[in-house]
Design an enzyme around this catalytic site. Structure first.
Site, PDB file in Angstrom:
ATOM      1  N   ASP A  12     -11.088  -1.389  -9.298  1.00 21.31           N
ATOM      2  CA  ASP A  12     -11.270  -1.369 -10.752  1.00 21.31           C
ATOM      3  C   ASP A  12     -10.760  -2.720 -11.273  1.00 21.31           C
ATOM      4  OD1 ASP A  12      -8.493  -1.205 -10.823  1.00 21.31           O
ATOM      5  OD2 ASP A  12      -8.418   0.629 -12.029  1.00 21.31           O
ATOM      6  N   HIS A  13     -10.655  -2.836 -12.601  1.00 24.54           N
ATOM      7  CA  HIS A  13     -10.204  -4.113 -13.179  1.00 24.54           C
ATOM      8  C   HIS A  13      -8.785  -4.457 -12.740  1.00 24.54           C
ATOM      9  CE1 HIS A  13      -9.141  -0.746 -15.714  1.00 24.54           C
ATOM     10  NE2 HIS A  13      -8.128  -1.442 -16.183  1.00 24.54           N
ATOM     11  N   CYS A  68      -6.698  -0.976  -6.750  1.00 22.81           N
ATOM     12  CA  CYS A  68      -6.533  -0.785  -8.197  1.00 22.81           C
ATOM     13  C   CYS A  68      -5.142  -1.314  -8.537  1.00 22.81           C
ATOM     14  CB  CYS A  68      -6.770   0.667  -8.633  1.00 22.81           C
ATOM     15  SG  CYS A  68      -5.558   1.885  -8.100  1.00 22.81           S
ATOM     16  N   GLY A  69      -4.637  -1.016  -9.728  1.00 19.69           N
ATOM     17  CA  GLY A  69      -3.336  -1.560 -10.099  1.00 19.69           C
ATOM     18  C   GLY A  69      -2.245  -1.110  -9.142  1.00 19.69           C
ATOM     19  N   GLY A  71      -2.960   1.333  -6.491  1.00 19.28           N
ATOM     20  CA  GLY A  71      -3.542   1.909  -5.270  1.00 19.28           C
ATOM     21  C   GLY A  71      -3.621   3.430  -5.341  1.00 19.28           C
ATOM     22  N   HIS A 101      -2.111   8.097  13.715  1.00 17.72           N
ATOM     23  CA  HIS A 101      -1.915   9.542  13.628  1.00 17.72           C
ATOM     24  C   HIS A 101      -2.894  10.255  12.699  1.00 17.72           C
ATOM     25  CE1 HIS A 101       2.561   9.564  15.122  1.00 17.72           C
ATOM     26  NE2 HIS A 101       1.732   8.941  15.944  1.00 17.72           N
ATOM     27  N   ARG A 112      -0.780  -4.627  -8.292  1.00 19.32           N
ATOM     28  CA  ARG A 112       0.477  -4.830  -9.023  1.00 19.32           C
ATOM     29  C   ARG A 112       1.693  -4.476  -8.164  1.00 19.32           C
ATOM     30  NH1 ARG A 112      -2.352  -1.624 -13.989  1.00 19.32           N
ATOM     31  NH2 ARG A 112      -3.880  -3.231 -14.466  1.00 19.32           N
ATOM     32  N   ARG A 135      -3.141  15.113  20.335  1.00 16.60           N
ATOM     33  CA  ARG A 135      -2.686  16.183  19.437  1.00 16.60           C
ATOM     34  C   ARG A 135      -3.046  15.886  17.979  1.00 16.60           C
ATOM     35  NH1 ARG A 135       1.537  12.812  20.304  1.00 16.60           N
ATOM     36  NH2 ARG A 135       3.041  12.431  18.629  1.00 16.60           N
ATOM     37  N   ARG A 139      -5.226  18.009  14.289  1.00 11.13           N
ATOM     38  CA  ARG A 139      -4.754  17.999  12.898  1.00 11.13           C
ATOM     39  C   ARG A 139      -5.788  17.354  11.975  1.00 11.13           C
ATOM     40  NH1 ARG A 139       0.850  16.179  15.658  1.00 11.13           N
ATOM     41  NH2 ARG A 139       1.365  18.253  16.446  1.00 11.13           N
TER      42      ARG A 139
HETATM   43  C1  RB5 Z   1      -5.594   0.526 -14.649  1.00  9.68           C
HETATM   44  O1  RB5 Z   1      -4.819   0.060 -15.703  1.00  9.68           O
HETATM   45  C2  RB5 Z   1      -4.724   1.321 -13.691  1.00  9.68           C
HETATM   46  O2  RB5 Z   1      -4.346   2.519 -14.249  1.00  9.68           O
HETATM   47  C3  RB5 Z   1      -5.444   1.531 -12.392  1.00  9.68           C
HETATM   48  O3  RB5 Z   1      -5.802   0.303 -11.852  1.00  9.68           O
HETATM   49  C4  RB5 Z   1      -4.669   2.253 -11.309  1.00  9.68           C
HETATM   50  O4  RB5 Z   1      -3.419   1.661 -11.117  1.00  9.68           O
HETATM   51  C5  RB5 Z   1      -4.611   3.697 -11.401  1.00  9.68           C
HETATM   52  O5  RB5 Z   1      -4.044   4.394 -10.565  1.00  9.68           O
END
Ligand code: RB5
Length: 146
Positions: A12-13, A68-69, A71, A101, A112, A135, A139
């Site tokens: 995402d952004h 994403c910001g 993950g 595993h 971030r 094993r 799972r």
């Molecule tokens: C976007 O601001 C942020 O919420 C997204 O990238 C992510 O961190 C969500 O889990």
């Protein structure tokens, strides 16, 4: 010559800078497919997590990496798709064990949270570690039944 692994990338952004940098680095060693997003405009992460997850399940790519910001959002979204085992990793040990595993098929990273050098190490270890089976296969089979 062995066939290169094909990796589907998404973000995402909040994860676009990390995704673009990882593609730039990893495309030297792997085949890559970029499922977007492609600009810094605000978007909803489930859309891109779903695109990558479906590409993995359908076999269009071998594995996925989604940023994403934090993950976290993309991992929750990707795990909604049957057959996906998505993990958020911020360290190389978790990345290694998620392959050994859990046979994780999508790696989620937080732009971030982790720096680029750590993210690259995490990706390389995650991509180069094989599932142990044994094993752990039982799972993973149980996960697939859920
Ligand atoms: C976007 O601001 C942020 O919420 C997204 O990238 C992510 O961190 C969500 O889990």
């Amino acid at each position: 010559m062995t066939k290169k692994l094909k990796i589907g990338f998404g973000c995402d952004h909040g994860g676009i800078n990390l995704k673009n940098k990882l593609i730039e680095i990893l495309k030297k060693d792997y085949d890559v497919e970029d499922y977007g997003t492609y600009s810094a405009d605000s978007v909803d992460y489930p859309i891109y997590a779903k695109k990558v997850a479906e590409a993995v399940v359908s076999g269009n790519v071998d594995k996925g990496i989604i940023c994403c910001g934090s993950g976290i959002g993309v991992s929750i979204a990707a795990n909604k798709v049957k057959g996906i085992r998505a993990v958020v990793c911020s360290d190389t040990t978790s990345a290694r064990y998620s392959r050994l595993h859990n046979d994780a098929n999508i790696l989620c990273l937080g732009e971030r949270i982790v720096g680029l050098l750590t993210a690259e190490d995490i990706c390389r270890i995650w991509l180069e570690t094989d599932f142990e089976g044994g094993r752990h296969q039982r799972r993973v089979d149980m996960l697939n039944e859920m």
